[in-house]
Enzyme design. Structure first.
Site, PDB file in Angstrom:
ATOM      1  N   CYS A  13      41.428  36.576  39.215  1.00  0.00           N
ATOM      2  CA  CYS A  13      40.480  37.043  40.223  1.00  0.00           C
ATOM      3  C   CYS A  13      39.238  36.159  40.367  1.00  0.00           C
ATOM      4  CB  CYS A  13      40.084  38.485  39.918  1.00  0.00           C
ATOM      5  SG  CYS A  13      41.556  39.500  39.688  1.00  0.00           S
ATOM      6  N   HIS A  59      30.934  41.553  41.281  1.00  0.00           N
ATOM      7  CA  HIS A  59      32.403  41.592  41.235  1.00  0.00           C
ATOM      8  C   HIS A  59      32.833  43.039  41.529  1.00  0.00           C
ATOM      9  CE1 HIS A  59      36.394  40.312  40.370  1.00  0.00           C
ATOM     10  NE2 HIS A  59      36.528  41.073  39.304  1.00  0.00           N
ATOM     11  N   HIS A 109      40.213  44.948  46.470  1.00  0.00           N
ATOM     12  CA  HIS A 109      40.099  43.787  45.596  1.00  0.00           C
ATOM     13  C   HIS A 109      41.167  42.775  46.017  1.00  0.00           C
ATOM     14  CE1 HIS A 109      39.406  41.076  42.491  1.00  0.00           C
ATOM     15  NE2 HIS A 109      39.734  41.778  41.420  1.00  0.00           N
TER      16      HIS A 109
END
Lengths: 391, 304
Positions: free
Chosen positions: A152, A285, A320
């Protein structure tokens, strides 16, 4: 040496380009909804409505490829629009992806398991490196191609490597960012980790249960000062800080005291030559998993103290998007600088008791915003921070 | 010049923690085994059980390099062409054959390309820069170039490596998608580079990439000229596929020695380093990665 951003492009569940994404951010409208594909229908996801064929047609792409590569081509093309290839400007592409062409592989592999006839040619699209080669081919870029795969944080790391290569004179211009398509592989993977929220994800909220996945791509064009003099491009922002550090705590979980996150935020501030107080907005994040948001909150408090800048996670807008998130959120960071505005952390109602941080809850103007810090943390304890600054 | 501080490979040849191994190299047979070391010396037994070969090989090579130098790595840059194929395939099988909601996450977690570099940082409690690159047959070189950039930025002990593992499934893709000219293999090579010179050291002078088909003769000439070298100063040219370069006396294809995996050029780098360590050999080594004619790399090694 300053690293200028001279182009940006994005596709996400919020929209097909920069303007549509910003309009959705401004109207506080999430792109997450109940999935419509066989493997997403049980979940709330940030899905892009077009089928692969529709993507090729609608965005006039010249190649059929994995969905990951197609989404990458679309956002990279938008970023590179108006830029010209030229023998005297060495141009590269650095793209992040976590699953590459898995969306095509998993379809054929399933047929293989069931004993049905596969189209083996489709496996050509599998390697993550191939997705970048296909994106580069769509742009005509061939001086340097590289793919970062750090889960990620991939796109944030692509931005960082691009900036470092420009600084040392290895390239004159580089397109950087990331792309990931939703695949049944990742859906099952996050299901196995039991970190999905069946409802809309709630980053930084006490009641958060987990994440919603999304898909998309986001890219920037970076140029040196010298290159800008040749291209005459008007810079949109400066990529002023970057850092990657390892949490070295657990393969998937973040450390409680956010060692890696603190190192990456601190390192990026140092490269940018900024005090924490100079940061006008943090795009966190903020995946909405219990572990990430608690750890990241501790990290923010450690670096910024009680007087932290306004912060929010935009994951409740896009889902996400894994390796793409750092690229998409870099575009959002530049939009924040250009429009002097900060974004709400949708679905927030109660502070995390242990840390007591309240994110931004409404789209609001923020005069004087000069620097935005953006975090991207990945599996393997891979923590990255970038800082984008106003011109 | 980027000075080698340590190097370790695990491959189908007996080279792990060995020096001057050239005389023991042999062309690989169709079905060859990896020469695995005793991993228990590097990885705790309880962790070892769940680790696929690519992770075992990568961690053991990295730890072997760490033992050979005094300080912790201050950067880690790893390349892999296809990543953790065994866990990837295992998870693909699991999701297509398991009914119900409970799936074991281990294969998914370990399927990510950066599991190798992540596990290295985790095992060594290393908080430094940690990067994973994947660019098909150029995966080693893109990781190496990032490592060289780290040295240019002042880092002193930069771990650079590449690893790939094969799975039987790849055979089904031969010969159109996966090459069948050489045995499908697995392997890992890791090295530590820095700027500090020491006696008897070997160094990497430069590495250059090309992402389009180009005439190798012209490219090699220009590359050597840029580094003030002539063909006569090259003692050995290592290449993968056949090539026509008439100016060079001593040319060897490393493909029969390493087989086909996308990290094969990393093993060839170890061949170059070991050749230079033999005092009987004179001249520099030019490593030509021409596994794929659409994207190639040149790397120059010499005694420091």
């Amino acid at each position: 040496m300053k690293i200028f951003v001279t182009g940006y492009g994005v596709i996400s569940a919020l929209g097909n380009n920069v303007a549509e994404n910003f309009a959705a951010l401004k109207s506080e409208k999430s792109g997450i909804k109940q999935g419509e594909k066989s493997f997403t229908q049980r979940y709330k996801v940030g899905e892009i409505a077009f089928s692969n064929e529709e993507l090729v047609d609608h965005f006039q792409l010249t190649q059929h490829a994995s969905r990951t590569a197609l989404l990458g081509m679309i956002a990279a093309k938008e970023a590179f629009q108006g830029h010209e290839l030229n023998d005297t400007i060495r141009t590269g592409l650095i793209s992040g992806t976590s699953v590459g062409g898995m969306d095509t592989t998993e379809v054929e592999y399933k047929k293989f398991i069931l004993g049905e006839a596969e189209n083996r040619e489709m496996y050509r699209h599998h390697p993550s490196g191939t997705t970048s080669e296909q994106i580069a081919a769509e742009l005509g870029v061939s001086d340097y191609i590289n793919t970062i795969s750090t889960a990620c944080s991939s796109a944030a790391n692509a931005l960082m490597l691009g900036a470092r290569m420009l600084q040392k004179g290895h390239l004159d211009r580089v397109i950087v960012g990331g792309t990931d398509a939703l695949s049944s592989f990742t859906i099952a993977g996050f299901r196995s980790l039991m970190i999905f929220d069946e409802e809309w994800c709630r980053p930084f909220d006490e009641s958060r249960k987990g994440l919603n996945l999304g898909e998309g791509a986001g890219y920037l064009v970076l140029e040196t000062e010298e290159t800008i003099q040749k291209t005459g491009k008007q810079p949109l922002a400066v990529l002023s800080g970057w850092c990657n550090a390892s949490d070295a705590y657990h393969q998937t979980a973040s450390s409680p005291d956010a060692i890696g996150a603190c190192l990456s935020m601190k390192g990026a501030l140092e490269i940018a030559g900024l005090e924490p107080s100079a940061i006008g907005y943090i795009n966190a994040h903020g995946t909405a998993t219990p572990n990430n948001d608690l750890s990241e909150s501790h990290g923010i408090k450690t670096i910024f103290g009680e007087q932290h800048p306004p912060f929010s996670s935009t994951k409740a807008y896009t889902g996400h998007t894994l390796a793409a998130s750092g690229g998409i959120e870099a575009v959002f960071a530049i939009l924040a600088l250009q429009n002097k505005a900060v974004y709400p952390n949708l679905n927030f109602s109660n502070k995390i008791e242990e840390t007591g941080l309240t994110p931004v809850t409404q789209f609001q103007s923020k005069e004087g915003i000069q620097h935005v810090l953006s975090n991207s943390f990945g599996f393997g304890g891979n923590n990255s921070t970038i800082i984008l600054s106003a011109i | 010049m980027y000075i080698l501080q340590a190097i370790a490979s695990i491959s189908h040849q007996e080279v792990f923690q060995k020096e001057l191994f050239w005389s023991n190299l042999h062309a690989l047979e169709a079905e060859t085994n990896i020469q695995h070391p005793d991993y228990k010396a590097f990885i705790p037994a309880n962790a070892l059980r769940r680790l696929s070969p690519i992770l075992r090989m990568g961690i053991a090579c990295a730890k072997s390099c760490q033992e050979a130098i005094s300080e912790p790595f201050d950067s880690i840059s790893v390349g892999t062409g296809l990543g953790c194929l065994i866990d990837t395939e295992k998870f693909l099988v699991t999701i297509n054959t398991t009914s119900g909601d409970i799936l074991s996450p281990t294969a998914f977690i370990q399927s990510t390309h950066n599991t190798i570099s992540g596990q290295i940082s985790l095992d060594l409690k290393n908080h430094a820069y940690n990067m994973t690159h994947t660019q098909n047959t150029l995966s080693f070189e893109v990781a190496l170039l990032d490592g060289m950039l780290c040295v240019d930025e002042g880092k002193k002990h930069v771990l650079v490596g590449a690893a790939d593992e094969t799975v039987p499934f790849l055979k089904r893709l031969q010969p159109d998608i996966v090459s069948d000219e050489y045995p499908l293999t697995s392997g890992a090579t890791f090295m530590v580079i820095g700027s500090e010179n020491k006696s008897d050291a070997v160094g990497i002078v430069a590495c250059e990439l090309s992402f389009k088909q180009r005439d190798l003769t012209t490219w090699v000439d220009a590359f050597l000229a840029k580094h003030q070298m002539t063909a006569a100063q090259i003692g050995l040219v290592l290449h993968y596929d056949a090539l026509e370069l008439n100016d060079f006396q001593n040319k060897l294809s490393y493909a029969p020695l390493v087989g086909y995996n996308m990290s094969a050029p990393a093993f060839a780098a170890h061949l170059a380093v070991d050749w230079l360590k033999d005092s009987a050999n004179q001249g520099a080594v030019l490593l030509i990665n021409n596994m794929d004619s659409n994207k190639q790399a040149l790397t120059l090694f010499q005694k420091a």
